[in-house]
Design a protein around this motif. Structure first.
Motif, PDB file in Angstrom:
ATOM      1  N   UNK A  66       0.829  -1.209   0.000  1.00  0.00           N
ATOM      2  CA  UNK A  66       0.000   0.000   0.000  1.00  0.00           C
ATOM      3  C   UNK A  66       0.863   1.259   0.000  1.00  0.00           C
ATOM      4  N   UNK A  67       1.785   1.294  -0.960  1.00  0.00           N
ATOM      5  CA  UNK A  67       2.643   2.456  -1.150  1.00  0.00           C
ATOM      6  C   UNK A  67       2.558   2.897  -2.609  1.00  0.00           C
ATOM      7  N   UNK A  68       2.793   4.179  -2.893  1.00  0.00           N
ATOM      8  CA  UNK A  68       2.675   4.675  -4.271  1.00  0.00           C
ATOM      9  C   UNK A  68       3.716   4.046  -5.200  1.00  0.00           C
ATOM     10  N   UNK A  69       3.299   3.749  -6.416  1.00  0.00           N
ATOM     11  CA  UNK A  69       4.188   3.241  -7.455  1.00  0.00           C
ATOM     12  C   UNK A  69       4.517   4.374  -8.415  1.00  0.00           C
ATOM     13  N   UNK A  70       5.817   4.604  -8.631  1.00  0.00           N
ATOM     14  CA  UNK A  70       6.276   5.621  -9.587  1.00  0.00           C
ATOM     15  C   UNK A  70       7.033   4.911 -10.698  1.00  0.00           C
ATOM     16  N   UNK A  71       6.275   4.316 -11.618  1.00  0.00           N
ATOM     17  CA  UNK A  71       6.897   3.485 -12.638  1.00  0.00           C
ATOM     18  C   UNK A  71       7.705   4.309 -13.634  1.00  0.00           C
ATOM     19  N   UNK A  72       7.416   5.612 -13.717  1.00  0.00           N
ATOM     20  CA  UNK A  72       8.095   6.472 -14.689  1.00  0.00           C
ATOM     21  C   UNK A  72       9.011   7.497 -14.030  1.00  0.00           C
ATOM     22  N   UNK A  73       9.332   7.287 -12.752  1.00  0.00           N
ATOM     23  CA  UNK A  73      10.203   8.255 -12.068  1.00  0.00           C
ATOM     24  C   UNK A  73      11.624   8.209 -12.615  1.00  0.00           C
ATOM     25  N   UNK A  74      12.090   7.024 -12.946  1.00  0.00           N
ATOM     26  CA  UNK A  74      13.412   6.832 -13.542  1.00  0.00           C
ATOM     27  C   UNK A  74      13.255   6.400 -14.984  1.00  0.00           C
ATOM     28  N   UNK A  75      14.123   6.873 -15.843  1.00  0.00           N
ATOM     29  CA  UNK A  75      14.129   6.412 -17.227  1.00  0.00           C
ATOM     30  C   UNK A  75      15.547   6.003 -17.613  1.00  0.00           C
ATOM     31  N   UNK A  76      15.627   5.029 -18.507  1.00  0.00           N
ATOM     32  CA  UNK A  76      16.927   4.609 -19.044  1.00  0.00           C
ATOM     33  C   UNK A  76      17.111   5.311 -20.379  1.00  0.00           C
ATOM     34  N   UNK A  77      18.081   6.189 -20.440  1.00  0.00           N
ATOM     35  CA  UNK A  77      18.226   7.054 -21.612  1.00  0.00           C
ATOM     36  C   UNK A  77      19.161   6.494 -22.666  1.00  0.00           C
ATOM     37  N   UNK A  78      19.884   5.434 -22.315  1.00  0.00           N
ATOM     38  CA  UNK A  78      20.724   4.799 -23.334  1.00  0.00           C
ATOM     39  C   UNK A  78      20.798   3.307 -23.051  1.00  0.00           C
ATOM     40  N   UNK A  79      20.866   2.494 -24.104  1.00  0.00           N
ATOM     41  CA  UNK A  79      20.992   1.047 -23.890  1.00  0.00           C
ATOM     42  C   UNK A  79      22.386   0.719 -23.375  1.00  0.00           C
ATOM     43  N   UNK A  80      22.513  -0.424 -22.715  1.00  0.00           N
ATOM     44  CA  UNK A  80      23.812  -0.842 -22.202  1.00  0.00           C
ATOM     45  C   UNK A  80      24.241  -2.136 -22.880  1.00  0.00           C
ATOM     46  N   UNK A  81      25.532  -2.305 -23.002  1.00  0.00           N
ATOM     47  CA  UNK A  81      26.074  -3.474 -23.685  1.00  0.00           C
ATOM     48  C   UNK A  81      25.982  -4.709 -22.796  1.00  0.00           C
ATOM     49  N   UNK A  82      26.150  -5.865 -23.403  1.00  0.00           N
ATOM     50  CA  UNK A  82      26.194  -7.119 -22.664  1.00  0.00           C
ATOM     51  C   UNK A  82      27.325  -7.074 -21.644  1.00  0.00           C
ATOM     52  N   UNK A  83      27.110  -7.737 -20.503  1.00  0.00           N
ATOM     53  CA  UNK A  83      28.131  -7.758 -19.451  1.00  0.00           C
ATOM     54  C   UNK A  83      29.021  -8.989 -19.519  1.00  0.00           C
ATOM     55  N   UNK A  84      28.899  -9.770 -20.562  1.00  0.00           N
ATOM     56  CA  UNK A  84      29.682 -11.004 -20.673  1.00  0.00           C
ATOM     57  C   UNK A  84      31.185 -10.698 -20.531  1.00  0.00           C
ATOM     58  N   UNK A  85      31.828 -11.317 -19.532  1.00  0.00           N
ATOM     59  CA  UNK A  85      33.257 -11.186 -19.364  1.00  0.00           C
ATOM     60  C   UNK A  85      33.737  -9.891 -18.748  1.00  0.00           C
ATOM     61  N   UNK A  86      32.807  -9.006 -18.322  1.00  0.00           N
ATOM     62  CA  UNK A  86      33.224  -7.721 -17.777  1.00  0.00           C
ATOM     63  C   UNK A  86      33.583  -7.837 -16.297  1.00  0.00           C
ATOM     64  N   UNK A  87      34.564  -7.063 -15.876  1.00  0.00           N
ATOM     65  CA  UNK A  87      34.919  -6.986 -14.465  1.00  0.00           C
ATOM     66  C   UNK A  87      33.942  -6.035 -13.769  1.00  0.00           C
ATOM     67  N   UNK A  88      34.057  -5.928 -12.446  1.00  0.00           N
ATOM     68  CA  UNK A  88      33.191  -5.010 -11.696  1.00  0.00           C
ATOM     69  C   UNK A  88      33.343  -3.578 -12.190  1.00  0.00           C
ATOM     70  N   UNK A  89      34.597  -3.137 -12.387  1.00  0.00           N
ATOM     71  CA  UNK A  89      34.820  -1.763 -12.834  1.00  0.00           C
ATOM     72  C   UNK A  89      34.239  -1.536 -14.221  1.00  0.00           C
ATOM     73  N   UNK A  90      34.361  -2.513 -15.088  1.00  0.00           N
ATOM     74  CA  UNK A  90      33.809  -2.390 -16.431  1.00  0.00           C
ATOM     75  C   UNK A  90      32.283  -2.378 -16.404  1.00  0.00           C
ATOM     76  N   UNK A  91      31.693  -3.138 -15.506  1.00  0.00           N
ATOM     77  CA  UNK A  91      30.233  -3.137 -15.371  1.00  0.00           C
ATOM     78  C   UNK A  91      29.740  -1.770 -14.888  1.00  0.00           C
TER      79      UNK A  91
END
Length: 260
Positions: free
Chosen positions: A160-185
């Motif tokens: 019973x809390x408000x949902x803000x489904x559009x509060x955040x938006x993803x403005x660019x796609x991100x690449x696959x994380x296959x083989x990436x280190x933490x810093x690269x992620x």
């Protein structure tokens, strides 16, 4: 045949539905005795997370101690969120639930996931708003839905809390994380998110919702933007999290997703 039809119509609807489409374990598909229930084998194999754990990121700690104890990673570089919690470690039946929602389009599983996550989180603050990690519009178009938003929608109803489904938006796609280190992620998600409704999160406690937390790069990038927009507190809630020894170099073949 007529007597069979008559007897079916005389039964409660729930009984008829269970006879035709019996409830199944979300982990293995075995018939079980109620909706959103694991069979004994799958339930027994679930790895529940809880104390002793880092007071900030929630990673398990090797020994009991102060409830305010932090892990080495959070001490070295404090995350931009106040807490992160997940009820289950990623793997086994928990992994199957995540993949069944995300790739199998079994949207009803969002109800189970939200309920389990809320039990782990406890009572949410009175001023809390629920915000899902957003999908980029291209991925949303391909998949047809955002699994984090489905979980958040169920959580908002149950808590019973408000949902803000559009509060955040993803403005660019991100690449696959296959083989990436933490810093690269972490670099992979720089500039990927923006707050679209600053007034809605300003001064509020924000519950940031996703299905899986792996390295924490995605939720950290989101939390950072929410903090800059004026959120007074950001709590991350996910259904599962990958434990540290399973993250480095893990890719979509392990996690079934390109999320980080």
């Amino acid at each position: 045949m007529a007597s069979t039809a008559t007897s079916l119509f005389s039964l409660p609807l729930r009984v008829v539905i269970d006879a035709v489409l019996p409830p199944r374990c979300p982990g293995c598909g075995l018939i079980v005795d109620g909706d959103d229930r694991f069979c004994a084998a799958c339930f027994g194999a679930l790895q529940f997370l809880g104390p002793p754990q880092c007071a900030c990121c929630g990673v398990p700690l090797p020994h009991d101690g102060d409830a305010a104890a932090l892990c080495g990673a959070c001490l070295a570089e404090p995350p931009p969120f106040q807490t992160a919690r997940a009820p289950l470690a990623y793997g086994g039946a928990a992994r199957q639930v995540v993949l069944a929602l995300k790739h199998g389009r079994r949207l009803h599983l969002a109800r189970l996931m939200a309920r389990t996550m809320l039990r782990s989180a406890g009572t949410l603050p009175d001023d809390a708003v629920i915000v899902p990690v957003p999908s980029h519009r291209w991925r949303l178009w391909r998949r047809g839905f955002n699994q984090a938003a489905e979980i958040a929608r169920q959580m908002a109803r149950q808590a019973d809390r408000p949902l803000l489904v559009d509060a955040l938006i993803r403005v660019k796609p991100t690449a696959s994380t296959r083989g990436l280190t933490r810093k690269q992620r972490a670099s992979n998600v720089v500039g990927a998110f923006q707050v679209a409704r600053k007034a809605a999160v300003q001064g509020r406690a924000v519950v940031l919702v996703d299905d899986v937390m792996t390295s924490g790069a995605t939720v950290s990038a989101c939390a950072r933007q929410l903090q800059r927009a004026g959120a007074r507190h950001v709590a991350v809630l996910t259904y599962t999290r990958a434990l540290p020894d399973r993250i480095e170099h893990a890719g979509p073949e392990q996690f079934g997703t390109a999320a980080v």
